[in-house]
Design a protein around this motif. Structure first.
Motif, PDB file in Angstrom:
ATOM      1  N   GLU A 258       0.878  -1.165  -0.157  1.00 24.81           N
ATOM      2  CA  GLU A 258       0.004   0.023  -0.091  1.00 24.81           C
ATOM      3  C   GLU A 258       0.988   1.209  -0.098  1.00 24.81           C
ATOM      4  OE1 GLU A 258      -2.199  -2.159   3.391  1.00 24.81           O
ATOM      5  OE2 GLU A 258      -3.569  -0.641   2.937  1.00 24.81           O
ATOM      6  N   LYS A 259       1.991   1.231   0.554  1.00 26.97           N
ATOM      7  CA  LYS A 259       2.839   2.417   0.764  1.00 26.97           C
ATOM      8  C   LYS A 259       3.571   2.865  -0.584  1.00 26.97           C
ATOM      9  CE  LYS A 259       4.893   1.419   4.845  1.00 26.97           C
ATOM     10  NZ  LYS A 259       5.916   0.157   5.650  1.00 26.97           N
ATOM     11  N   ASP A 260       3.557   2.095  -1.579  1.00 27.24           N
ATOM     12  CA  ASP A 260       4.051   2.458  -2.826  1.00 27.24           C
ATOM     13  C   ASP A 260       3.216   2.719  -4.046  1.00 27.24           C
ATOM     14  OD1 ASP A 260       4.104  -0.053  -3.747  1.00 27.24           O
ATOM     15  OD2 ASP A 260       6.388  -0.415  -3.398  1.00 27.24           O
ATOM     16  N   TRP A 261       1.762   2.428  -3.855  1.00 29.77           N
ATOM     17  CA  TRP A 261       0.971   2.106  -5.056  1.00 29.77           C
ATOM     18  C   TRP A 261       0.761   3.628  -5.474  1.00 29.77           C
ATOM     19  CZ3 TRP A 261      -3.127  -1.413  -2.308  1.00 29.77           C
ATOM     20  CH2 TRP A 261      -2.534  -2.742  -2.003  1.00 29.77           C
ATOM     21  N   ASP A 262       0.669   4.655  -4.727  1.00 29.46           N
ATOM     22  CA  ASP A 262       0.513   5.941  -5.143  1.00 29.46           C
ATOM     23  C   ASP A 262       1.706   6.281  -5.995  1.00 29.46           C
ATOM     24  OD1 ASP A 262      -1.959   7.467  -4.451  1.00 29.46           O
ATOM     25  OD2 ASP A 262      -1.015   7.023  -2.289  1.00 29.46           O
ATOM     26  N   LEU A 263       2.997   6.036  -5.691  1.00 30.77           N
ATOM     27  CA  LEU A 263       4.234   6.392  -6.305  1.00 30.77           C
ATOM     28  C   LEU A 263       4.115   5.824  -7.729  1.00 30.77           C
ATOM     29  CD1 LEU A 263       6.344   8.057  -5.393  1.00 30.77           C
ATOM     30  CD2 LEU A 263       7.650   6.099  -4.503  1.00 30.77           C
ATOM     31  N   VAL A 264       4.038   4.322  -7.735  1.00 33.19           N
ATOM     32  CA  VAL A 264       3.585   3.848  -9.078  1.00 33.19           C
ATOM     33  C   VAL A 264       2.569   4.395  -9.899  1.00 33.19           C
ATOM     34  CG1 VAL A 264       2.881   1.716  -9.958  1.00 33.19           C
ATOM     35  CG2 VAL A 264       4.506   1.455  -8.041  1.00 33.19           C
ATOM     36  N   LYS A 265       1.450   4.540  -9.412  1.00 33.73           N
ATOM     37  CA  LYS A 265       0.583   5.597 -10.282  1.00 33.73           C
ATOM     38  C   LYS A 265       0.975   6.658 -10.928  1.00 33.73           C
ATOM     39  CE  LYS A 265      -4.313   7.288  -9.623  1.00 33.73           C
ATOM     40  NZ  LYS A 265      -4.809   7.096 -10.784  1.00 33.73           N
ATOM     41  N   GLU A 266       1.679   7.604 -10.053  1.00 29.45           N
ATOM     42  CA  GLU A 266       2.040   8.851 -10.521  1.00 29.45           C
ATOM     43  C   GLU A 266       3.243   8.670 -11.680  1.00 29.45           C
ATOM     44  OE1 GLU A 266       3.973  10.865  -7.222  1.00 29.45           O
ATOM     45  OE2 GLU A 266       2.113  10.677  -6.107  1.00 29.45           O
ATOM     46  N   MET A 267       3.990   7.490 -11.718  1.00 31.48           N
ATOM     47  CA  MET A 267       5.022   7.552 -12.286  1.00 31.48           C
ATOM     48  C   MET A 267       4.352   6.886 -13.788  1.00 31.48           C
ATOM     49  SD  MET A 267       8.054   5.072 -10.642  1.00 31.48           S
ATOM     50  CE  MET A 267       9.318   5.906 -11.706  1.00 31.48           C
ATOM     51  N   GLY A 268       3.237   6.007 -13.693  1.00 29.36           N
ATOM     52  CA  GLY A 268       2.321   5.800 -14.818  1.00 29.36           C
ATOM     53  C   GLY A 268       1.976   6.960 -15.620  1.00 29.36           C
ATOM     54  N   GLU A 269       1.471   8.037 -14.717  1.00 27.15           N
ATOM     55  CA  GLU A 269       1.005   9.112 -15.311  1.00 27.15           C
ATOM     56  C   GLU A 269       2.215  10.137 -15.861  1.00 27.15           C
ATOM     57  OE1 GLU A 269      -2.754   9.262 -11.886  1.00 27.15           O
ATOM     58  OE2 GLU A 269      -0.939  10.558 -12.120  1.00 27.15           O
ATOM     59  N   GLU A 270       3.204   9.949 -15.248  1.00 26.91           N
ATOM     60  CA  GLU A 270       4.342  11.039 -15.693  1.00 26.91           C
ATOM     61  C   GLU A 270       5.034  10.436 -17.031  1.00 26.91           C
ATOM     62  OE1 GLU A 270       6.801  11.994 -12.517  1.00 26.91           O
ATOM     63  OE2 GLU A 270       8.118  13.218 -13.937  1.00 26.91           O
ATOM     64  N   TYR A 271       5.277   9.060 -17.077  1.00 26.43           N
ATOM     65  CA  TYR A 271       6.025   8.613 -18.179  1.00 26.43           C
ATOM     66  C   TYR A 271       5.387   7.703 -18.945  1.00 26.43           C
ATOM     67  CZ  TYR A 271       9.917   9.847 -14.773  1.00 26.43           C
ATOM     68  OH  TYR A 271      10.469  10.601 -13.829  1.00 26.43           O
ATOM     69  N   PRO A 272       5.221   7.990 -20.343  1.00 25.41           N
ATOM     70  CA  PRO A 272       4.333   6.965 -21.042  1.00 25.41           C
ATOM     71  C   PRO A 272       4.805   5.715 -21.479  1.00 25.41           C
ATOM     72  CG  PRO A 272       5.143   9.029 -22.389  1.00 25.41           C
ATOM     73  CD  PRO A 272       5.543   8.983 -21.042  1.00 25.41           C
ATOM     74  N   SER A 273       6.016   5.356 -20.920  1.00 25.29           N
ATOM     75  CA  SER A 273       6.662   4.236 -21.257  1.00 25.29           C
ATOM     76  C   SER A 273       6.356   3.217 -19.902  1.00 25.29           C
ATOM     77  CB  SER A 273       8.145   4.186 -21.434  1.00 25.29           C
ATOM     78  OG  SER A 273       8.802   5.080 -20.298  1.00 25.29           O
ATOM     79  N   VAL A 274       5.723   3.590 -18.872  1.00 23.28           N
ATOM     80  CA  VAL A 274       5.598   2.788 -17.555  1.00 23.28           C
ATOM     81  C   VAL A 274       4.393   2.403 -17.648  1.00 23.28           C
ATOM     82  CG1 VAL A 274       5.481   3.237 -15.243  1.00 23.28           C
ATOM     83  CG2 VAL A 274       7.538   4.090 -16.127  1.00 23.28           C
ATOM     84  N   ILE A 275       4.179   1.018 -17.341  1.00 23.08           N
ATOM     85  CA  ILE A 275       2.993   0.636 -17.180  1.00 23.08           C
ATOM     86  C   ILE A 275       2.862   0.141 -15.596  1.00 23.08           C
ATOM     87  CG2 ILE A 275       1.637  -1.620 -17.476  1.00 23.08           C
ATOM     88  CD1 ILE A 275       3.556  -1.710 -20.107  1.00 23.08           C
ATOM     89  N   PRO A 276       1.919   0.828 -14.919  1.00 24.62           N
ATOM     90  CA  PRO A 276       1.467   0.730 -13.755  1.00 24.62           C
ATOM     91  C   PRO A 276       1.378  -0.630 -13.187  1.00 24.62           C
ATOM     92  CG  PRO A 276       0.121   2.192 -14.397  1.00 24.62           C
ATOM     93  CD  PRO A 276       0.948   1.826 -15.555  1.00 24.62           C
ATOM     94  N   CYS A 277       1.652  -1.417 -12.142  1.00 25.15           N
ATOM     95  CA  CYS A 277       0.863  -2.399 -11.698  1.00 25.15           C
ATOM     96  C   CYS A 277       0.985  -2.348 -10.238  1.00 25.15           C
ATOM     97  CB  CYS A 277       2.166  -3.700 -12.173  1.00 25.15           C
ATOM     98  SG  CYS A 277       2.809  -3.719 -13.721  1.00 25.15           S
TER      99      CYS A 277
END
Ligand SMILES: [Zn+2]
Length: 284
Positions: free
Chosen positions: A41-60
């Motif tokens: 739960e601690k890093d889900w927000d961060l992963v979501k943000e990375m997915g929004e910031e970088y088109p090459s990132v697929i958030p999981c």
């Protein structure tokens, strides 16, 4: 040549401050996409943000077995919510671990956390990244009862035997290889990769972990990327660009041209993550 890092953790505190740079360097070397796996739960927000910031990132998003002890009572609702607000996400990293790495973490509690996440992936028709160490019998049993998985199950840094590959493949598994494979004997690694059907093979780094063990360490990309200006041995940090070393290693084991393996594994990853709704450049 296009490559796809099918499993990594660019949100990890050890490299998060340099994630942008690491992504640019990897993209410049031909890595077109990164499946960035949350672990709690601690890093889900961060992963979501990375997915929004970088088109090459697929958030999981997923709860990894090592981190189940600190879960909140509403962890599963929180997880489901992430998929509602991030429709192109995949599920992961989830898993089962009976190895010494899992320490004292109760295995039946691991199953309590694993099973509903696997069911959720099936219900949402999304691929799911699975960590499995020394628990393949349990994994197969659970996959049989929950499956089949037409949207794919990624056995990340696959650490099972060659013998069970066909059974796992039949249940919808993809087999993803990282630098961890270089820690297995070459004969065993060869048997394993040769057992994998060509439409089910993937490559990953698992960075910042999974640094490949290679004969010539100077061939490794390994900047000292650490928080707070602390330095740690370069060897401890793996970066996405090292997927080229994984490619070379696996191609060599398969006695295949690396361009061919790059093409195959890229095509497999694009197909798989398109089940999560990701729009990725094809292999043409
Ligand atoms: Zn991982």
């Amino acid at each position: 040549m296009k490559l796809f890092d099918a499993h990594c953790h660019l949100q990890d505190p050890r490299i998060i401050n340099e994630a942008g740079q690491l992504i640019s360097e990897a993209v410049a070397s031909g890595v077109y996409a990164f499946a960035v796996n949350g672990t709690s739960e601690k890093d889900w927000d961060l992963v979501k943000e990375m997915g929004e910031e970088y088109p090459s990132v697929i958030p999981c998003f997923g709860l990894h077995p090592w981190f189940i002890v600190n879960r909140t009572p509403c962890w599963f609702d929180t997880l489901k919510n992430f998929f509602e607000t991030t429709p192109t996400a995949a599920v992961g990293e989830i898993g089962l671990d009976k190895s010494p790495n899992a320490g004292e973490i109760d295995f039946s509690d691991q199953v309590v956390v694993f099973r509903p996440q696997l069911e959720l992936a099936k219900e949402l028709k999304k691929p799911v990244a699975v960590h499995c160490l020394d628990a393949f019998d349990d994994l197969i049993e659970i996959m049989k009862s929950v499956g089949p998985f037409p949207s794919g199950v990624i056995l990340h840094s696959y650490a099972g035997s060659a013998e069970i590959v066909p059974q796992l493949a039949e249940l919808g598994s993809y087999f993803s290889f990282s630098g961890w494979l270089t820690y297995t004997s070459k004969e065993k690694a060869k048997e394993i990769v040769k057992a994998v059907p060509s439409d089910r093979i993937l490559l990953e780094t698992d960075c910042p972990d999974g640094l490949p063990k290679v004969g010539d360490p100077s061939s490794l990309q390994g900047h000292v990327f650490l928080k707070d200006g602390n330095s740690a041995p370069k060897e401890t940090i793996n970066v996405p660009e090292n997927i080229h070393i994984v490619l070379d290693y696996v191609a060599n084991l398969l006695e295949m041209e690396k361009e061919e393996l790059a093409k195959l594994s890229y095509r497999n990853a694009v197909r798989l993550f398109s089940y999560a709704g990701s729009k990725l450049p094809s292999d043409r």
